[in-house]
Design a protein around this motif. Structure first.
Motif, PDB file in Angstrom:
ATOM      1  N   UNK A  19     -22.967  16.849  96.917  1.00  0.00           N
ATOM      2  CA  UNK A  19     -23.461  15.473  96.912  1.00  0.00           C
ATOM      3  C   UNK A  19     -23.908  15.037  95.518  1.00  0.00           C
ATOM      4  N   UNK A  20     -24.478  15.972  94.756  1.00  0.00           N
ATOM      5  CA  UNK A  20     -24.971  15.624  93.422  1.00  0.00           C
ATOM      6  C   UNK A  20     -23.855  15.578  92.385  1.00  0.00           C
ATOM      7  N   UNK A  21     -22.839  16.411  92.588  1.00  0.00           N
ATOM      8  CA  UNK A  21     -21.799  16.504  91.574  1.00  0.00           C
ATOM      9  C   UNK A  21     -22.146  17.462  90.463  1.00  0.00           C
ATOM     10  N   UNK A  22     -23.222  18.201  90.645  1.00  0.00           N
ATOM     11  CA  UNK A  22     -23.648  19.215  89.680  1.00  0.00           C
ATOM     12  C   UNK A  22     -24.604  20.161  90.388  1.00  0.00           C
ATOM     13  N   UNK A  23     -24.724  21.401  89.918  1.00  0.00           N
ATOM     14  CA  UNK A  23     -25.670  22.324  90.555  1.00  0.00           C
ATOM     15  C   UNK A  23     -27.111  21.834  90.383  1.00  0.00           C
ATOM     16  N   UNK A  24     -27.962  22.235  91.304  1.00  0.00           N
ATOM     17  CA  UNK A  24     -29.373  21.879  91.158  1.00  0.00           C
ATOM     18  C   UNK A  24     -29.997  22.734  90.063  1.00  0.00           C
ATOM     19  N   UNK A  50     -24.875   7.685  91.822  1.00  0.00           N
ATOM     20  CA  UNK A  50     -25.407   7.223  90.543  1.00  0.00           C
ATOM     21  C   UNK A  50     -24.360   7.356  89.436  1.00  0.00           C
ATOM     22  N   UNK A  51     -23.662   8.481  89.440  1.00  0.00           N
ATOM     23  CA  UNK A  51     -22.657   8.733  88.400  1.00  0.00           C
ATOM     24  C   UNK A  51     -21.542   7.692  88.459  1.00  0.00           C
ATOM     25  N   UNK A  52     -21.185   7.290  89.673  1.00  0.00           N
ATOM     26  CA  UNK A  52     -20.153   6.261  89.827  1.00  0.00           C
ATOM     27  C   UNK A  52     -20.618   4.955  89.176  1.00  0.00           C
ATOM     28  N   UNK A  53     -21.879   4.596  89.393  1.00  0.00           N
ATOM     29  CA  UNK A  53     -22.429   3.385  88.784  1.00  0.00           C
ATOM     30  C   UNK A  53     -22.457   3.513  87.267  1.00  0.00           C
ATOM     31  N   UNK A  54     -22.872   4.670  86.760  1.00  0.00           N
ATOM     32  CA  UNK A  54     -22.975   4.855  85.317  1.00  0.00           C
ATOM     33  C   UNK A  54     -21.610   4.840  84.636  1.00  0.00           C
ATOM     34  N   UNK A  55     -20.599   5.395  85.312  1.00  0.00           N
ATOM     35  CA  UNK A  55     -19.249   5.338  84.741  1.00  0.00           C
ATOM     36  C   UNK A  55     -18.767   3.889  84.639  1.00  0.00           C
ATOM     37  N   UNK A  56     -18.995   3.133  85.699  1.00  0.00           N
ATOM     38  CA  UNK A  56     -18.596   1.727  85.684  1.00  0.00           C
ATOM     39  C   UNK A  56     -19.380   0.957  84.629  1.00  0.00           C
ATOM     40  N   UNK A  60     -24.059   9.211 100.421  1.00  0.00           N
ATOM     41  CA  UNK A  60     -24.711   9.991  99.374  1.00  0.00           C
ATOM     42  C   UNK A  60     -26.001   9.299  98.967  1.00  0.00           C
ATOM     43  N   UNK A  61     -27.117  10.023  99.047  1.00  0.00           N
ATOM     44  CA  UNK A  61     -28.408   9.470  98.656  1.00  0.00           C
ATOM     45  C   UNK A  61     -29.312  10.580  98.168  1.00  0.00           C
ATOM     46  N   UNK A  62     -30.318  10.213  97.382  1.00  0.00           N
ATOM     47  CA  UNK A  62     -31.293  11.197  96.914  1.00  0.00           C
ATOM     48  C   UNK A  62     -32.046  11.803  98.091  1.00  0.00           C
ATOM     49  N   UNK A  63     -32.319  10.989  99.113  1.00  0.00           N
ATOM     50  CA  UNK A  63     -33.034  11.478 100.291  1.00  0.00           C
ATOM     51  C   UNK A  63     -32.240  12.577 100.988  1.00  0.00           C
ATOM     52  N   UNK A 123     -19.616   7.310  99.985  1.00  0.00           N
ATOM     53  CA  UNK A 123     -19.590   8.281 101.074  1.00  0.00           C
ATOM     54  C   UNK A 123     -18.667   9.436 100.712  1.00  0.00           C
ATOM     55  N   UNK A 124     -19.098  10.639 101.042  1.00  0.00           N
ATOM     56  CA  UNK A 124     -18.271  11.834 100.914  1.00  0.00           C
ATOM     57  C   UNK A 124     -18.095  12.426 102.303  1.00  0.00           C
ATOM     58  N   UNK A 125     -16.855  12.511 102.753  1.00  0.00           N
ATOM     59  CA  UNK A 125     -16.554  13.028 104.096  1.00  0.00           C
ATOM     60  C   UNK A 125     -17.351  12.285 105.169  1.00  0.00           C
ATOM     61  N   UNK A 126     -17.489  10.979 104.990  1.00  0.00           N
ATOM     62  CA  UNK A 126     -18.176  10.160 105.975  1.00  0.00           C
ATOM     63  C   UNK A 126     -19.687  10.192 105.892  1.00  0.00           C
ATOM     64  N   UNK A 127     -20.225  10.852 104.869  1.00  0.00           N
ATOM     65  CA  UNK A 127     -21.676  10.957 104.715  1.00  0.00           C
ATOM     66  C   UNK A 127     -22.143  10.117 103.534  1.00  0.00           C
TER      67      UNK A 127
END
Length: 308
Positions: free
Chosen positions: A183-188, A31-37, A163-166, A157-161
């Motif tokens: 995966x989130x880029x921030x603590x929960x 999501x953050x990648x989309x928002x930055x763009x 990234x999704x909310x699920x 993808x991060x390390x081949x995984x």
């Protein structure tokens, strides 16, 4: 950041923007990648950036009988979207009327006529409109007709995984906060106001702040070492999130015992960041057994937090 609650509150000044749409639950790395763009495109076009999102989430509306775990409440999502530098949010109340609007109508009435979209940014799994028939291809087709461009973001993808909310929810349920944070880029975290509880913690010698969750379910449960923003002060604590089986609880609740703290904070809004899971939630045979375990939990949380 401006929040426009409902399309009926759009004004002529809101026309002209670069926009994206979706649930953005958790506002994770993808999501953050989309928002930055989105922000970059808004700067390029010299117009505001706009996120179109829904409350409740569409799946919560269509499957109202099920309990879906949210990563973020509306307030928490807005906190993260604001931090991403987005100028404006259009918050659409999702109801039967909105569910019946066709994808073509969404584009014609909202994106073109009301918002004057100059550029749309969408993820590769974006779906919208009645029966979720709207997608990137339909947006491109209408964009060519109405003069706006569309960017389609592939899966991050991060390390081949993927990234999704699920996937974030799965790691949180497993108590793997470190992978969820990556995966989130921030603590929960959870933001909530302190409300009146049963005061059981006080009778056990461990007073707790009972925090309103503002959602039907959260993805994680157990006992955690946490740090908490109380006003502008950071405090350490131990939190229990779950149904409190020892006292026959039914609904999920969040209770936080702040270490070395005794002030009255009823009504205060706390920002609770989860650092490490101490143990799973379980039922104890007696309140005395629960009290002994809480002593152990507090000691374990101190060890974790002292090293942070």
């Amino acid at each position: 950041m401006e929040i426009v609650r409902g399309a009926h509150n759009l004004q002529p000044r809101h026309k002209g923007c670069v926009a994206t749409l979706g649930n953005f639950d958790g506002v994770h790395h993808g999501h953050q990648m989309i928002l930055r763009y989105l922000g970059d495109k808004a700067t390029e076009h010299d117009v505001p950036s706009l996120l179109i999102t829904f409350e409740p989430q569409p799946r919560e509306f269509f499957d109202a009988g099920a309990v879906h775990a949210r990563l973020t409440s509306l307030r928490e999502k807005m906190h993260l979207v604001r931090a991403a530098g987005i100028d404006r949010v259009l918050l659409i109340p999702f109801n039967a009327h909105i569910a019946s609007v066709t994808a073509e109508e969404v584009i014609e009435r909202f994106l073109v006529e009301s918002l004057g979209v100059r550029h749309m940014v969408v993820g590769d799994d974006a779906r919208f409109g009645h029966a979720a028939k709207g997608d990137y291809r339909l947006l491109r087709s209408f964009g060519e007709r109405h003069g706006f461009d569309v960017s389609n973001f592939g899966t991050l993808e991060l390390d081949g995984t993927r990234v999704s909310s699920t996937l974030v929810r799965e790691y949180l349920r497993a108590g793997d906060l470190a992978t969820a944070e990556r995966l989130m880029g921030h603590p929960y975290f959870i933001i909530g106001r302190v409300v009146q509880g049963r005061r059981l913690g006080r009778t056990l010698g461990f007073p707790t702040a009972n925090i309103a969750l503002k959602r039907r379910a959260v993805a994680l449960s157990g006992v955690f070492a946490v740090d908490v923003e109380v006003g502008h002060t950071r405090r350490l604590g131990v939190a229990n999130i779950g149904t409190r089986p020892t006292v026959d609880g039914e609904q999920q609740s969040l209770e936080v015992h702040l270490l070395d703290f005794g002030e009255d904070i009823y009504g205060e809004r706390l920002h609770v960041t989860f650092r490490s899971r101490v143990r799973e939630e379980r039922k104890f045979d007696s309140l005395d057994a629960l009290k002994r375990q809480i002593h152990c939990d507090v000691a374990a949380a101190r060890r974790v937090l002292d090293g942070s």
